[in-house]
Design an enzyme around this catalytic site. Structure first.
Site: not given
Length: 724
Positions: A481, A526
């Site tokens: 994301a 991450h």
């Protein structure tokens, strides 16, 4: 001494110069059309500057006066089936494409304009003025001109922002089996932008029929090309990516036409992308009707040299030389166009009763209705009117591994809808990508599972272009994301805003699968939960499934929507099991419907995604608070299930929002604010919050656990509620 062996680019890079012999050989109808387009566009642009000078244009007026030759020469090599998009300085490109669409056989500079031409000029002027009869009802204005029926897919205010979308148009043309091409117009500044260079690489790797058309007008606002780059021959960017490239005098529309004709032939033959650099010059400053010399960054001598090469005067001279027009006729064409623009303007303007003599104002009836301001931010869900929505009790379920549900439902949708295409890094390899989400799909659907270069801006924007085109539905996977920040322009400036910006009527059918990986040791870059960020962007819908059954129903719904949807997937859930369908993979869960996972009377706990199991575990572990647990499932402002929340608060009179992610990008922050304002009278206490800390999760197992919220944090909050 080592040998030095010169290397040559793999693709051609040439300069084209039109000679008098080329002008003599050119079709007279083509030359008359070139001149007619130049005259109409110049007259239109001058009229816009006049209105801007009178305060009748709200916002910028980025004139293209001086640069018309590049647009006209290139567009006349295209057809209505071909797509174009452009930058903030795009009036000339848009008009050239629209005029060519309504008069494909050509224009005569001395003929009275047809009704179609009149409508093009009138609606474009109205759009620039922000009026209701504009192409997008005034929402786009000067910098966002779109008429999809003409192949004018939209101009763009972000430098380089529209380039990836044009690659999407090209992909759609090719996938649909046509020989249509895509042209993206941009200036010298965009040649140094990452999204442009990423797209050149992607287009070359995929052999897409896209032309990168550079209008090199030598200045950004005031910064020169030589100051901005070590290689001012901007067409040199093409050979570096294996793209055939042309350099041409943009003040000579026939030379541009000859170069573009060669480029189009190459693309229609399936030989991949092309690049054309047209050296041109804007006669005025970045914005408005003053010359650049008035601001001190250009000399009057330089401006005079370029004005002597005006594409209108050059073309007129050639037409006179060939006997196709007389000098009086060229002047007559300009005077007629100017008078016609005044006539068109009178339809939108009227004398200002409160102004000085001669002052005008916009006719009040021309403004859009203010009540229309938010209409079209997203669709009305009418596309789901014939879809049967279900609840869990009506579907036979069995224990299902979450990641298997992800791959199976995508396979089912691709089987039933040939327009769905999946793209992302490594999705075509590794037996289903890095987590198995596309397992088995590459072999089942050749050419529809597309492994991309590492270039989120480019492939997210390309997907946005595919969605704008409307013939296909792209599904984009972001491996993590956090990578949304790399593609932030495409996600939030482009994809999220396009539907509303271009009038609210066209769709943007795109699904983004985004992986949330906190708790896996992948560190600060991450591990984020992006829900709070996406919730601030009005165009996105957000689905957050916590179980296989939900994932299937929400993904089926997402792939039918005409809005962009981000489907969040938590890594913790991939290996989990839960109820999933036995054999029905086609059911849809309704937009805006939450799920009550546990009934209760003491407190309402709102959660989503991977935090939901932790909340349920915490309630059972603590045991002293009878909590009603609501899995939100839909997180965007338009899709929150306020009815279920209100019904629960009527019983419990207090609420907790539980999420894993960091405090700064918290989803619960805005949700708490909204709950306080909507349901203040139902609350016996302020909204309770469980969230991660301020720091991003780091690599250390201990520090990562300290940075995020899980079951222990919910237990502690429940204990605090019990003491309250």
């Amino acid at each position: 001494m080592p040998e030095h062996r010169p290397l040559q680019p793999a693709s051609p890079w040439v300069k084209i110069v039109a000679t008098d012999a080329d002008w003599d050989a050119a079709d007279p109808d083509l030359l008359r059309t070139i001149y007619a387009q130049l005259v109409w566009i110049r007259s239109f642009e001058q009229y816009v500057l006049d209105l801007a000078g009178a305060g009748l244009i709200h916002g910028p007026a980025h004139s293209s006066i001086g640069q018309e030759g590049g647009a006209v020469g290139s567009v006349l090599a295209l057809t209505s089936d071909d797509s174009v998009n452009g930058s903030h300085r795009g009036h000339h490109q848009f008009l050239a494409k629209a005029l060519h669409h309504v008069e494909p056989k050509g224009l005569d500079p001395l003929a009275a304009p047809s009704d179609d031409v009149r409508q093009v000029l009138l609606r474009t002027l109205a759009e620039i003025a922000g009026l209701d009869r504009g192409w997008s009802h005034g929402r786009g204005g000067s910098m966002h001109l779109q008429w999809k029926e003409a192949g004018a897919m939209g101009t763009n205010a972000i430098v380089g922002g529209g380039v990836p979308q044009a690659a999407g148009f090209a992909w759609a043309h090719e996938r649909a089996g046509t020989d249509a091409v895509s042209v993206t117009y941009f200036g010298d500044g965009a040649t140094n932008i990452g999204s442009t260079l990423e797209t050149m690489n992607l287009a070359s790797a995929w052999h897409l029929p896209i032309c990168f058309f550079i209008e090199n007008n030598r200045y950004a606002v005031s910064t020169t090309v030589e100051e901005a780059t070590g290689e001012p021959r901007l067409s040199s960017r093409g050979p570096g990516f294996g793209i055939a490239s042309w350099k041409v005098d943009g003040m000579d529309p026939l030379a541009v036409h000859l170069a573009m004709t060669e480029a189009v032939v190459r693309m229609r033959r399936g030989e991949g992308p092309t690049l054309v650099e047209a050296d041109t010059y804007r006669f005025f400053h970045q914005n408005g009707g003053f010359a650049g010399s008035a601001f001190g960054y250009r000399t009057k001598e330089e401006e005079q040299e370029w004005r002597a090469r005006d594409p209108l005067t050059q073309t007129a001279a050639q037409l006179v030389r060939r006997g196709l027009l007389t000098e009086d006729e060229t002047r007559e064409a300009g005077a007629s166009a100017k008078a016609f623009m005044e006539e068109i303007g009178s339809e939108l303007l009227e004398p200002d009763p409160d102004g000085k003599p001669g002052a005008r104002r916009i006719r009040p009836s021309e403004w859009p209705d203010p009540a229309w301001v938010d209409v079209g931010v997203r669709g009305d869900l009418s596309e789901l009117s014939d879809v049967a929505v279900v609840d869990e009790s009506s579907i036979a379920v069995t224990e299902t591994k979450f990641i298997d549900a992800v791959a199976t439902v995508m396979g089912r949708r691709m089987e039933t809808d040939p327009g769905i295409v999946v793209m992302g890094e490594d999705v075509h390899r590794l037996n289903g990508g890095t987590n198995g989400a596309t397992r088995g799909l590459t072999d089942r659907f050749p050419g529809r599972i597309l492994g991309t270069p590492i270039s989120e801006n480019a492939f997210a924007g390309l997907a946005g272009g595919i969605a704008l085109d409307g013939r296909f539905t792209p599904v984009v996977e972001f491996m993590y994301a956090d990578f949304m920040w790399v593609a932030a322009d495409q996600l939030f400036n482009q994809i999220a805003k396009a539907r509303h910006m271009y009038g609210g009527t066209g769709g943007m059918p795109l699904v983004l699968r985004s992986k949330v990986a906190m708790g896996t040791g992948y560190g600060s870059q991450h591990s984020m939960d992006p829900a709070g960020i996406f919730a601030t962007s009005a165009g996105w819908r957000i689905a957050a499934p916590s179980a296989p059954y939900d994932y299937v129903g929400l993904m089926n719904t997402a792939l039918r929507l005409q809005d962009p949807v981000v489907v969040l997937e938590h890594v913790d859930l991939y290996t989990s099991t839960g109820p999933g369908p036995v054999d029905d993979w086609d059911y849809c869960l309704p937009v805006g419907k939450a799920a009550v996972r546990r009934p209760g009377t003491d407190v309402t706990v709102l959660s989503y995604l991977g935090m939901t199991p932790y909340v349920l575990g915490a309630v059972e572990e603590y045991g002293e608070v009878d909590a009603e647990v609501i899995d939100l499932r839909w997180l965007d402002r338009a899709s929150i299930d306020w009815g279920t929340i209100e019904q629960s608060l009527t019983k419990t009179n207090q609420v907790m929002i539980a999420e894993q992610g960091a405090l700064g990008t918290s989803y619960g922050g805005w949700l708490a604010d909204e709950i306080h304002r909507r349901f203040f009278d139902l609350l016996d206490a302020p909204v309770w919050r469980v969230t991660g800390g301020e720091a991003s999760p780091s690599i250390s197992r201990v520090l990562e656990r300290a940075a995020i919220a899980q079951q222990d944090e919910v237990v502690a909050a429940l204990a605090e509620i019990a003491r309250y």
